[in-house]
Design an enzyme around this catalytic site. Structure first.
Site, mmCIF file in Angstrom:
data_model
loop_
_atom_site.group_PDB
_atom_site.id
_atom_site.type_symbol
_atom_site.label_atom_id
_atom_site.label_comp_id
_atom_site.label_asym_id
_atom_site.label_seq_id
_atom_site.Cartn_x
_atom_site.Cartn_y
_atom_site.Cartn_z
ATOM 1 C CG HIS A 108 -1.970 -1.074 1.166
ATOM 2 N ND1 HIS A 108 -2.816 -1.255 0.095
ATOM 3 C CD2 HIS A 108 -2.275 -2.062 2.054
ATOM 4 C CE1 HIS A 108 -3.600 -2.310 0.326
ATOM 5 N NE2 HIS A 108 -3.286 -2.815 1.503
ATOM 6 C CG ASP A 148 -2.701 -8.452 0.502
ATOM 7 O OD1 ASP A 148 -1.892 -8.700 1.405
ATOM 8 O OD2 ASP A 148 -3.774 -7.845 0.694
ATOM 9 C CG HIS A 150 -6.377 -5.563 1.785
ATOM 10 N ND1 HIS A 150 -5.770 -6.513 2.572
ATOM 11 C CD2 HIS A 150 -7.493 -5.174 2.443
ATOM 12 C CE1 HIS A 150 -6.504 -6.701 3.670
ATOM 13 N NE2 HIS A 150 -7.553 -5.903 3.623
ATOM 14 C CG ASP A 237 -4.825 -10.412 3.089
ATOM 15 O OD1 ASP A 237 -4.471 -10.900 1.997
ATOM 16 O OD2 ASP A 237 -4.497 -9.278 3.455
#
Lengths: 438, 529
Positions: A108, A148, A150, A237
């Site tokens: 991120h 991931d 996200h 995740d």
């Protein structure tokens, strides 16, 4: 035999805050599982030490505001240095593949860093990719497949206009999960259009859906694009037990994904089901990387939870893959003028929120629309923490002489105008980052 | 055994002591039993649960897997059926196994499945000469090594039992009897009956302990070089403490969990073979080892060895020097060199190979992974301040090694009896692992068979965990007959908050408490007999 170099740095004495998901305990059970399984006694595996990433290595991927020292802990340097060490194992031929299980994660973190976003401060993969390109040269083609849950918005930001880095992010749909981006229409800047591929998966995606995307979209794209190095940003995740997301993927699914993708380098991203998922997912990934049997890696909760993927999810993913496949195939025929205008520059304004640090940043950016290279770029950034602006003038890799001249002039102009407190000039090909504080 | 008796008699005659003689034995019994494959036929009943297929570890002995699953925090996910367990043991017996090992994954966190199998074997009235359980044989993390360790322990138990019986039958005049372990410490004879595997590889441990006992550089960091005929063994001492093998001893190709002093054996010795290599630049050079040529020519051998080179050069006086010169002349002729040049180059090759091995060992040690920032940033300085060496041909080779590495050189006296000195100087060691999980309210010390509930988990903190570990270690030492221990230490510890759903629900404490190995100082001629 596929030899795998493991860089494992669980940072058992570092956390964001003691009860934060990104805490000391996160890789404890993974360590216990790896050691109990005797993984490192297998001839396929060897463990190596990470190293500290230097300021220079970090500044190839980032512009820190106000400076590096204001943000960084040693753990960030070791996580990024661990990724670099993993890359070196592969580049030097010491190992066939390498895996960096390091924390904190990084995907991120964008080009500008005013603070931490989504638990990330340094984009470990981007720092590593820039290191790889310094070794392999300006023509090296690198694919990053971010699995991931996200959206890898930081990595996307750094490589949005870079034609030699293909960024494919598979993630839970941004309408339902942080950071709320990563839609199909985010396809790259004017110099690299189509080389950002976002696959927003519906909540409830399981092994079937994830592997369908890999087999029917990701692998064909990689086959066509022919990268020199494939990097997997392996967040864990998507697991059915993850407390922060809503997916149904199992350790078997992750292992199969790794087996299909055959990444050269794996870098751990997120994954916060520290007990129910990480020990098993990491084990599955490592076995698959080494080409070993992973069929007996089973989570204790699997029998009870029985994760499954609904039919409507399966149908939606089939449509998604079909659509994205067509977009990939048609990427070169797209009318870029319609997207980016006919002017000399493509300009954009945007706001970036740093959730972990609680900072709001505003950016004014422009990319030179150039037919000979990806085009130089200027970004002016301010945050609500400091009153002044920071400006970065960035050359692309393989910059044309025209862009080089213009960018250098723009840098000088910024310095003499003294409007920004700090001006940075990035020249990746000459491996130079110049900074001037007014 | 007759020889032990003879030594004992001789000692009593030589010593003006009235009281009983205390014996400290370094034996090759278990090592040889394993390496020569003479152990009791043993099978392993294993409870692997899900994970890495145990077959990937290439274990070449009979394995009888049972269903059952303990997770990484010691929770039983699936039970082990007694009927199936008894059937597996019976099948093992039918297959010829006389001894048994029972090993479960994560059994050191919860041994109940191993215990269930053991009970089933007892209830089924199945007789084995020895049964080893995993959580006692190898309490550290590492299931495959636990399987190997328990298995080898059962293999050598009978031989060790016979040996212990024989030692005890020496009877009168015998004081305490201690057996040297791979970690440089000693254990009681009684302990050696239940955990004989700990006595493997006590030879290299003895030479390291001898170095510690004899060196004049106490408390310093040093590399211990033991030059033998076939191999040279390297050990590392950091600030007076021997370094351990990270995971455990490796014996006969089997990686075990037996705590052991780190020892690197390289195929380079006084009797090594000398190879002539044509270098790319056109000249010739020599490479020594790794195989053995046989006795040096000066001692009646047929092929030249590094020992012949130093004898020919007059740096060591051993056997017939003229034969050594003859052997070097012949070697020199093949390489187009005078015998003097050939001899010098052989010594140089020996020295540079040994230096390279020392550099490589330290490089590896410094590259060993660590898991905390504190360890990463403050990695202890390992590099030696001194080279300490043992072994008869040592001085002739070691002086140039010392010069090349720019380190002072210490040649220890009594090289020939170094092993005996090391064994005599060793002190008891004993250690235990405490793992406490306050969320599950569980506390385990597998070495002592302690698996209990924490009564007031909210009040159980790091200090309590340490106190418990050290208190239990004291108790353990008394229990096995080692009296009141000194130098007890927590040698490593970790603690973690367990956070679930944004709340801290407990803490995990994981620590090793140990009596560190140490050597009694032996100085001067009077100290050694």
């Amino acid at each position: 035999m596929k030899s795998v170099g493991l860089i494992f740095f669980p940072a058992f004495d570092w956390c964001i805050t003691p009860d934060h998901p990104e805490r000391e305990e996160r890789l404890l059970y993974t360590r216990d599982q790896i050691e109990e399984e005797g993984l490192l006694d297998l001839p396929e595996f060897r463990e190596y030490r990470p190293r500290l990433a230097t300021d220079h290595e970090l500044s190839r991927a980032h512009v820190f505001v106000p400076n590096i020292r204001a943000h960084l802990t040693e753990s960030h340097r070791i996580a990024a240095g661990g990724a670099i060490a993993a890359a070196d194992l592969v580049l030097r031929g010491t190992e066939k593949r390498a895996c960096a299980l390091v924390r904190p994660p990084g995907h991120h973190s964008m080009r500008f860093v005013h603070g931490a976003r989504g638990f990330c401060l340094v984009n470990n993969e981007a720092v590593m990719v820039e290191h790889i390109r310094q070794q392999l040269g300006p023509q090296a083609k690198i694919a990053i497949v971010d699995t991931d849950v996200h959206h890898g918005d930081g990595t996307q930001d750094i490589y949005y206009n870079d034609p030699n880095v293909l960024h494919i992010s598979l993630h839970q749909d941004g309408r339902t999960l942080y950071p709320g981006t990563g839609f199909m229409n985010e396809r790259g800047g004017p110099g690299a259009f189509g080389l950002t591929v976002n696959v927003p998966l519906p909540p409830g995606t399981g092994d079937g859906g994830l592997l369908y995307v890999i087999e029917n979209l990701v692998l064909p794209i990689l086959k066509e694009w022919q990268p020199d190095i494939v990097v997997n940003g392996a967040g864990q995740d998507n697991h059915f037990t993850d407390p922060l997301a809503n997916m149904e993927v199992t350790a078997q699914g992750y292992a199969r994904l790794t087996e299909l993708l055959q990444p050269d380098i794996v870098v751990l991203e997120g994954g916060y089901s520290v007990e129910g998922a990480l020990p098993y997912v990491n084990l599955g990934i490592l076995l698959a990387l080494a080409g070993l049997d992973y069929s007996q890696v089973v989570e204790p909760d699997l029998e009870r939870v029985k994760p499954r993927q609904a039919q409507r999810v399966t149908d939606h993913i089939a449509w998604l893959v079909d659509e994205l496949g067509q977009m990939w195939a048609g990427r070169k025929g797209v009318d870029l003028e319609a997207h980016f205008g006919k002017g000399k520059f493509f300009e954009r304004k945007r706001m970036v929120y740093y959730d972990t640090a609680g900072i709001t940043e505003t950016q004014n950016g422009k990319i030179r629309l150039c037919s000979s290279c990806a085009g130089w770029e200027l970004v002016e950034s301010r945050s609500d923490r400091y009153a002044y602006a920071t400006v970065a003038v960035m050359l692309p890799w393989n910059a044309c002489p025209g862009c080089r001249g213009e960018a250098e002039a723009a840098y000088q102009e910024q310095i003499s105008e003294k409007k920004a407190k700090k001006v940075v000039f990035c020249d990746p090909e000459r491996d130079k980052v110049l900074g001037c504080t007014n | 055994m007759a020889s032990t008796k003879a030594v004992l008699d001789e000692l009593k005659a030589a010593c003006p002591l009235k009281g009983p003689v205390n014996l400290q034995l370094s034996t090759t019994l278990t090592t040889n039993t394993i390496v020569e494959g003479r152990g009791t036929a043993t099978a392993a009943v294993v409870i692997p649960g899900p994970g890495v297929d145990l077959r990937l570890h290439g274990l070449d002995f009979p394995l009888f897997p049972l269903p059952g699953y303990v997770d990484h925090r010691g929770r039983v996910v699936a039970e082990c059926e007694p009927k199936e367990a008894a059937a597996a043991a019976r099948e093992a017996q039918r297959g010829g196994a006389e001894a048994l090992a029972i090993v479960g994954k994560f059994s050191q966190r919860n041994p109940s499945l191993e215990q269930a199998v053991l009970d089933a074997v007892h209830n089924g009235k199945l007789k084995f000469s020895h049964i080893s359980v995993g959580h006692k044989a190898a309490p550290r993390l590492g299931f495959p090594r636990r399987v190997v360790t328990a298995h080898l322990n059962s293999q050598v138990a009978k031989a060790q039992r016979k040996f212990a019986d024989a030692v005890e039958s020496l009877g009168e005049g015998l004081g305490s009897v201690r057996i040297l372990k791979a970690d440089g410490g000693t254990m009681t004879l009684a302990q050696s009956r239940s955990l004989p595997i700990e006595s493997i590889l006590s030879g290299p441990a003895a030479s390291t302990m001898a170095a510690l006992a004899l060196t004049s550089h106490q408390g310093k960091s040093m590399v211990v070089v033991d030059i033998g005929g076939t191999t040279t063994d390297l050990a590392v001492i950091v600030q007076g403490q021997p370094l351990y093998a990270r995971e455990g001893a490796v014996i006969g190709g089997y990686p075990t969990a037996v705590p052991a002093i780190l020892s690197r054996s390289i195929g380079l010795g006084g009797d090594s073979e000398i190879h002539i290599i044509d270098s790319e630049e056109g000249g010739t050079r020599f490479r020594i080892g790794p195989s053995r040529a046989g006795s040096p020519v000066c001692l009646g051998g047929t092929r030249p060895t590094p020992t012949d080179a130093v004898v020919a050069l007059g740096r060591v006086s051993l056997g017939d020097r003229s034969r050594a010169v003859g052997a070097l002349k012949e070697l020199g002729a093949r390489a187009g060199l005078s015998w003097e040049a050939a001899a010098e180059r052989v010594v140089n090759a020996f020295v540079s190979q040994l230096c390279a091995a020392i550099h490589k060992l330290y490089g590896e040690l410094e590259g060993q992974p660590v898991y905390t920032l504190a360890e990463f940033l403050e990695t202890p300085h390992l590099r030696p301040e001194v080279i300490t060496c043992l072994g008869t041909p040592a001085p002739a080779f070691m002086r140039p090694v010392g010069e090349a590495l720019q380190l002072p050189l210490e040649i220890l006296p009594h090289s020939a009896s170094a092993n005996a000195i090391g064994a005599a100087a060793a002190r008891p060691t004993i250690g235990l692992t405490l793992y406490a999980d306050t969320a599950l309210r569980s506390l385990s010390i597998p070495e002592m068979g302690i698996f209990q509930e924490i009564e007031r988990p909210a009040l159980f903190d790091q200090r309590k965990a340490r106190d418990r570990a050290l208190g239990k270690l004291r108790e353990y030492a008394r229990e096995v007959g080692l009296g009141e221990p000194q130098d007890m230490d927590i040698v490593s510890e970790e603690s973690f908050n367990i956070v679930r759903g944004f709340y801290t629900v407990g803490r995990i404490f994981h620590m090793h408490a140990q009596i560190r190995p140490s050597a009694q100082r032996i100085t001067g001629e009077e100290g050694v007999r």
